[in-house]
Design a protein around this motif. Structure first.
Motif, PDB file in Angstrom:
ATOM      1  N   TYR A  48     -24.027   2.555   2.869  1.00 42.91           N
ATOM      2  CA  TYR A  48     -24.332   4.191   3.412  1.00 42.91           C
ATOM      3  C   TYR A  48     -24.312   4.716   1.882  1.00 42.91           C
ATOM      4  O   TYR A  48     -23.335   4.743   1.134  1.00 42.91           O
ATOM      5  N   TYR A  49     -25.303   5.559   1.579  1.00 44.15           N
ATOM      6  CA  TYR A  49     -25.145   6.533   0.492  1.00 44.15           C
ATOM      7  C   TYR A  49     -24.548   8.026   0.780  1.00 44.15           C
ATOM      8  O   TYR A  49     -24.900   8.574   1.857  1.00 44.15           O
ATOM      9  N   ALA A  50     -23.792   8.375  -0.215  1.00 49.02           N
ATOM     10  CA  ALA A  50     -22.864   9.358  -0.104  1.00 49.02           C
ATOM     11  C   ALA A  50     -23.610  10.624  -0.523  1.00 49.02           C
ATOM     12  O   ALA A  50     -23.023  11.714  -0.977  1.00 49.02           O
TER      13      ALA A  50
ATOM     14  N   SER B 252     -17.942  -2.661   3.775  1.00 46.26           N
ATOM     15  CA  SER B 252     -19.312  -1.852   3.813  1.00 46.26           C
ATOM     16  C   SER B 252     -19.574  -1.090   2.404  1.00 46.26           C
ATOM     17  O   SER B 252     -18.382  -0.289   2.268  1.00 46.26           O
ATOM     18  N   ASP B 253     -20.577  -1.080   1.817  1.00 46.10           N
ATOM     19  CA  ASP B 253     -20.571  -0.072   0.759  1.00 46.10           C
ATOM     20  C   ASP B 253     -20.902   1.448   0.727  1.00 46.10           C
ATOM     21  O   ASP B 253     -21.591   1.665   1.682  1.00 46.10           O
ATOM     22  N   LEU B 254     -20.172   2.132   0.314  1.00 47.67           N
ATOM     23  CA  LEU B 254     -20.212   3.600   0.356  1.00 47.67           C
ATOM     24  C   LEU B 254     -20.644   3.974  -1.231  1.00 47.67           C
ATOM     25  O   LEU B 254     -19.692   3.934  -2.109  1.00 47.67           O
TER      26      LEU B 254
ATOM     27  N   VAL C 122     -19.516   2.690  -6.775  1.00 48.48           N
ATOM     28  CA  VAL C 122     -19.508   2.207  -5.307  1.00 48.48           C
ATOM     29  C   VAL C 122     -18.262   1.941  -4.766  1.00 48.48           C
ATOM     30  O   VAL C 122     -17.394   1.174  -4.892  1.00 48.48           O
ATOM     31  N   GLY C 123     -17.741   2.546  -3.548  1.00 47.29           N
ATOM     32  CA  GLY C 123     -16.873   2.589  -2.903  1.00 47.29           C
ATOM     33  C   GLY C 123     -16.917   1.607  -1.767  1.00 47.29           C
ATOM     34  O   GLY C 123     -17.825   0.964  -1.521  1.00 47.29           O
TER      35      GLY C 123
END
Length: 277
Positions: A26-28, A198-200, A206-207
């Protein structure tokens, strides 16, 4: 402990993670044109979400992963970031030390939300919307990494002790919250295999969060008509493994919400909570 089937409940749809072959992302921020904001597909399930008010005195961060407490604030305008940092941060730090017995608290950010019907989350033209996906804010990897990111040369010494990531969540409306309340899941009902790293993706890092797979064993709760002088503590991560560690949560559409209810407004503080080794 009061049995869950003795509690009043509403039935509502919660969005879990649908099965997928690739790693969730998911892109922040607004990605390049043509790049989807997320590759996650929601899998909605109807769940019983029980009132936790009758058992509020029986709850604890180390057992269920959440707690409801009274905490009055002197903040007048929760949308004023300067006032929030000047007044609310010190209040919350004192409250968290008293509540958790921690030796040190580091509040690393806050987020206000206001539900605007029809608006997407992370819009340039409006406020952040209530989260509508079952998730956990930090993982076994990203919780300690936040300590390293934020506390520099003190990090490794602090990580030798116990570290938690705890959110303090409250509605900010002048009247009790009836729209888009927060649902919290008893951590004891969550299998570790239900949690999907999951990648944030931020512009500079990248969190990692946990998306959550459906499990009919999950036990869900909420606070009907939660007030501005009440606070929900949410445990998102704990380095100690013999207690609640990761607590899924999400906003949801309450079918009993009256049509004239004020749209949800809320604020959450995110903190690192330290205990000595």
């Amino acid at each position: 402990m009061t049995k869950i089937d003795q509690l009043p409940y509403v039935e509502a749809e919660l969005n879990y993670l649908a099965p997928m072959a690739e790693r969730p992302r998911y892109y922040a921020y607004e990605p390049e044109a043509g790049e989807p904001r997320s590759n996650l597909t929601p899998e909605p399930h109807q769940m019983h979400i029980h009132s936790l008010r009758p058992i509020a005195d029986e709850l604890g961060l180390d057992v269920q992963g959440f707690a409801l407490l009274e905490q009055r604030s002197a903040v007048r305008d929760f949308w004023d970031d300067e006032e929030v940092r000047r007044v609310y941060y010190p209040e919350a730090e004192r409250f968290l030390i008293e509540t958790t017995g921690a030796s040190r608290i580091f509040i690393f950010d806050h987020l206000q939300r206001r539900r605007v019907p029809g608006q997407q989350d992370r819009s340039r033209s409006g406020p952040r919307q209530p989260a509508t996906r079952v998730h956990v804010d930090h993982t076994a990897r990203s919780g300690p990494q936040r300590v390293r990111d934020l506390l520099g040369e003190d990090a490794e010494e602090l990580l030798r002790g116990r570290v938690q990531v705890v959110n303090l969540w409250r509605p900010t409306l002048p009247e009790p919250l009836r729209d888009s309340p927060l649902a919290v899941c008893d951590a004891r009902s969550v299998a570790f295999d239900d949690l999907v790293p999951s990648d944030l993706v931020y512009r500079d890092r990248v969190g990692e969060t946990y998306s959550v797979k459906y499990n009919p064993a999950h036990q869900w709760y909420y606070v009907p008509e939660m007030r501005r002088d009440e606070a929900l503590l949410l445990k998102c991560c704990d380095t100690k493994t013999d207690r609640a560690r990761f607590m899924p949560h999400t906003g949801f559409t309450d079918p009993t919400t009256p049509p004239d209810a004020m749209p949800r407004e809320s604020i959450e503080l995110r903190s690192l909570v330290f205990h000595p080794a």
